[in-house]
Design a protein around this motif. Sequence first.
Motif, PDB file in Angstrom:
ATOM      1  N   ARG A  87      -4.879  -8.761  -2.170  1.00  0.00           N
ATOM      2  CA  ARG A  87      -6.058  -9.423  -2.518  1.00  0.00           C
ATOM      3  C   ARG A  87      -5.580 -10.756  -2.983  1.00  0.00           C
ATOM      4  N   ARG A 137     -10.500 -14.622   2.253  1.00  0.00           N
ATOM      5  CA  ARG A 137      -9.322 -14.660   1.606  1.00  0.00           C
ATOM      6  C   ARG A 137      -8.729 -14.049   1.508  1.00  0.00           C
ATOM      7  N   LEU A 174     -13.504 -14.312  -2.143  1.00  0.00           N
ATOM      8  CA  LEU A 174     -12.488 -12.660  -1.969  1.00  0.00           C
ATOM      9  C   LEU A 174     -12.762 -12.491  -0.431  1.00  0.00           C
ATOM     10  N   PHE A 186       0.873  -1.733  -0.095  1.00  0.00           N
ATOM     11  CA  PHE A 186      -0.106   0.341  -0.024  1.00  0.00           C
ATOM     12  C   PHE A 186       1.396   1.256  -0.458  1.00  0.00           C
ATOM     13  N   ILE A 187       0.585   2.201  -0.943  1.00  0.00           N
ATOM     14  CA  ILE A 187       1.008   3.084  -1.582  1.00  0.00           C
ATOM     15  C   ILE A 187      -0.173   4.617  -1.250  1.00  0.00           C
ATOM     16  N   PRO A 220      -1.757   7.574  -1.341  1.00  0.00           N
ATOM     17  CA  PRO A 220      -2.059   8.690  -2.088  1.00  0.00           C
ATOM     18  C   PRO A 220      -1.719  10.285  -1.155  1.00  0.00           C
ATOM     19  N   PHE A 256      -4.918 -10.429   7.396  1.00  0.00           N
ATOM     20  CA  PHE A 256      -4.671 -10.233   8.557  1.00  0.00           C
ATOM     21  C   PHE A 256      -3.508 -10.955   9.306  1.00  0.00           C
ATOM     22  N   ARG A 292      -9.029 -11.795   4.047  1.00  0.00           N
ATOM     23  CA  ARG A 292      -8.766 -10.951   5.201  1.00  0.00           C
ATOM     24  C   ARG A 292      -8.244 -12.055   5.787  1.00  0.00           C
ATOM     25  N   SER A 293      -8.281 -13.545   5.853  1.00  0.00           N
ATOM     26  CA  SER A 293      -7.886 -14.689   6.631  1.00  0.00           C
ATOM     27  C   SER A 293      -6.648 -14.400   6.040  1.00  0.00           C
ATOM     28  N   GLY A 302     -10.274  -6.736  -0.077  1.00  0.00           N
ATOM     29  CA  GLY A 302      -9.411  -7.254  -1.502  1.00  0.00           C
ATOM     30  C   GLY A 302      -9.510  -6.437  -2.607  1.00  0.00           C
ATOM     31  N   VAL A 303     -10.885  -5.408  -2.981  1.00  0.00           N
ATOM     32  CA  VAL A 303     -11.217  -4.495  -3.402  1.00  0.00           C
ATOM     33  C   VAL A 303     -10.142  -3.161  -4.056  1.00  0.00           C
ATOM     34  N   ARG A 304     -10.431  -2.171  -2.557  1.00  0.00           N
ATOM     35  CA  ARG A 304      -9.621  -0.613  -3.745  1.00  0.00           C
ATOM     36  C   ARG A 304      -8.078  -0.617  -3.768  1.00  0.00           C
ATOM     37  N   TYR A 305      -7.507  -1.540  -2.750  1.00  0.00           N
ATOM     38  CA  TYR A 305      -6.723  -1.393  -2.684  1.00  0.00           C
ATOM     39  C   TYR A 305      -5.873  -2.191  -1.326  1.00  0.00           C
ATOM     40  N   GLY A 306      -4.383  -2.474  -0.984  1.00  0.00           N
ATOM     41  CA  GLY A 306      -3.985  -3.432  -0.215  1.00  0.00           C
ATOM     42  C   GLY A 306      -4.469  -5.024  -1.025  1.00  0.00           C
TER      43      GLY A 306
END
Lengths: 95, 482
Positions: B329, B342, B339, B96-97, B99, B348, B344-345, B323-327
């Motif tokens: 997936r 998995r 989606l 994650f960078i 903005p 984290f 999140r599991s 897992g949709v907008r950033y970070g």
Amino acid sequence: MSISADDIAYIANLARLQLSEAEKQKAAHNFENILALIDQMQSADTDQLEPLSHAIETSQPLREDIVTEQNQRDELQKIAPKCEKGLYLVPKVLE
Amino acid sequence: MFKSGIADISRSLAAGEFSSEEITKAYLARIKEKDKELNSFITLCEEQALAQAKTADANRAKGEVHLLTGVPIAHKDIFCTTGIRTSCGSRMLDNFIAPYNATVVENFNQAGVITLGKTNMDEFAMGSSNETSYYGAVHNPWNKELVPGGSSGGSAAAVAAHLCPGATATDTGGSIRQPAAFCGLTGLKPTYGRVSRWGMIAFASSLDQAGTLTRSAEDAALMLNVMAGHDPKDSTSINIATEDYTTNLNKPLQGLKIGIPVQHFAKGLNAEVETNIRYALSEFEKLGATLKEISLPNSHQSVSAYYVIAPAEASANLSRYDGVRYGYRCENPKDLEDLYKRTRSEGFGAEVKRRIMIGTYALSAGYYDAYYIKAQKIRRLIKNDFDAAFTDVDVIMGPTSPHTAFKIGAQTNDPVSMYLEDIYTIAVNLAGLPGISVPAGLVNNLPIGLQIIGKNFSESHLLNIAHQFQQATDWHTRTREI
């Protein structure tokens, strides 16, 4: 309070987490200990008290309903796992 | 040069003893040499730091300077930084960078302060030992087999090892004060709302507060001068004027009324820690203060209430990682549910998942009143205890932690014993009060911390008290060579 692996599976699903059987067993054991710590609260007499949701009790500030953010769609989507034509892509939801 | 604090470096830069580029290069080289053993940094910002230093030197040549222009510091990796990864100690944000810059970072950038790097931390700030980081445990510079405390363990270890003269940190239940105690530093947690939370990755929003880890109260005051202030982008930031936090540092403590809570000296406190703390309190008497025993009768409930409120807020805050907008997936999700689950599991770590589940449970149908509402009522009891105490005394003092730093791995299998680490610090967050931990002795050659708790927005007073103590004692100057 006794917590079963099924209870853990139920909570994990609410939190959208997926745990292995071994993780569920371990989580159930830890959960019981943590709930025992938390349940110490029940001994306190709080009948006459209002819940305190925030230490500094002030109301939320209001502002004019005007656009303050600039459109940064491209910038924000650069860091998305999967995008196309300005849209976030996810697995198919409707057949 | 590395023994210098922020105030010393600021004076040397002004006197032209060295340039910002020189000291920045020196710190970067020292981090590269020494941090292999400590693991206190997640990301080193070499290129950006040198560019910032050159700009700072150029601005100084033109006379465009803030007091801290050209001083290098480190930021806890919870503060968003444009163009530099912000991981929050988690695999979820490994790529994650952000903005944008956090307001805290932006304020330091505007003042011409250099960012050396981003420091290690417990994953999403959830931990009291800096062992839950995706990037591995941080080692305490006083003894590398020991934890530095947490969650701001990377910031604490880095400052204690002289890898930077000061660092930003955050405190939700003790995450600045406890590592300060374990590493022999001054750790300031300001009043809730004094420093903007914008761009500071959320753990428990009603408790999170940014602050500082430094070698002295004077340095903390200099950093707070840059950090504090109202921010329209954080609706919980308080619109009360800031002050120059260095103004009152030299005020005498004659007449200061110090409350000593009996509950903070009860069973569980290490006897040698107690002896040292009592000795430190007697120093304040020599400085003209009076001690008065007080009671915070509900303080034993604070850890229980905290472990409802903080996980409840965390479970809501961390629902954004989908897992949709950033970070992170997951690979090849078969449907949307897969989606989410998995991602999140896999993204984290164990402690974060544990807290999300506790919070989810406490907020779930049928348990909300018994847990969440009950915890909020306890929160009021705790605040009422402090309000009552402060009608009688100016500040409250006691140990920051019941013991010195413990061994890495010693408590990782027992979440409850780890949660009880913050037994003296958590109530302060629940009540929103400012608190500071200052070095107050050594037990078996390991530092211990004295916690000073003040009324809301009394940072200036707390820093004054801490500074006067540091004028009279030299515990804050003790270090261990690494």
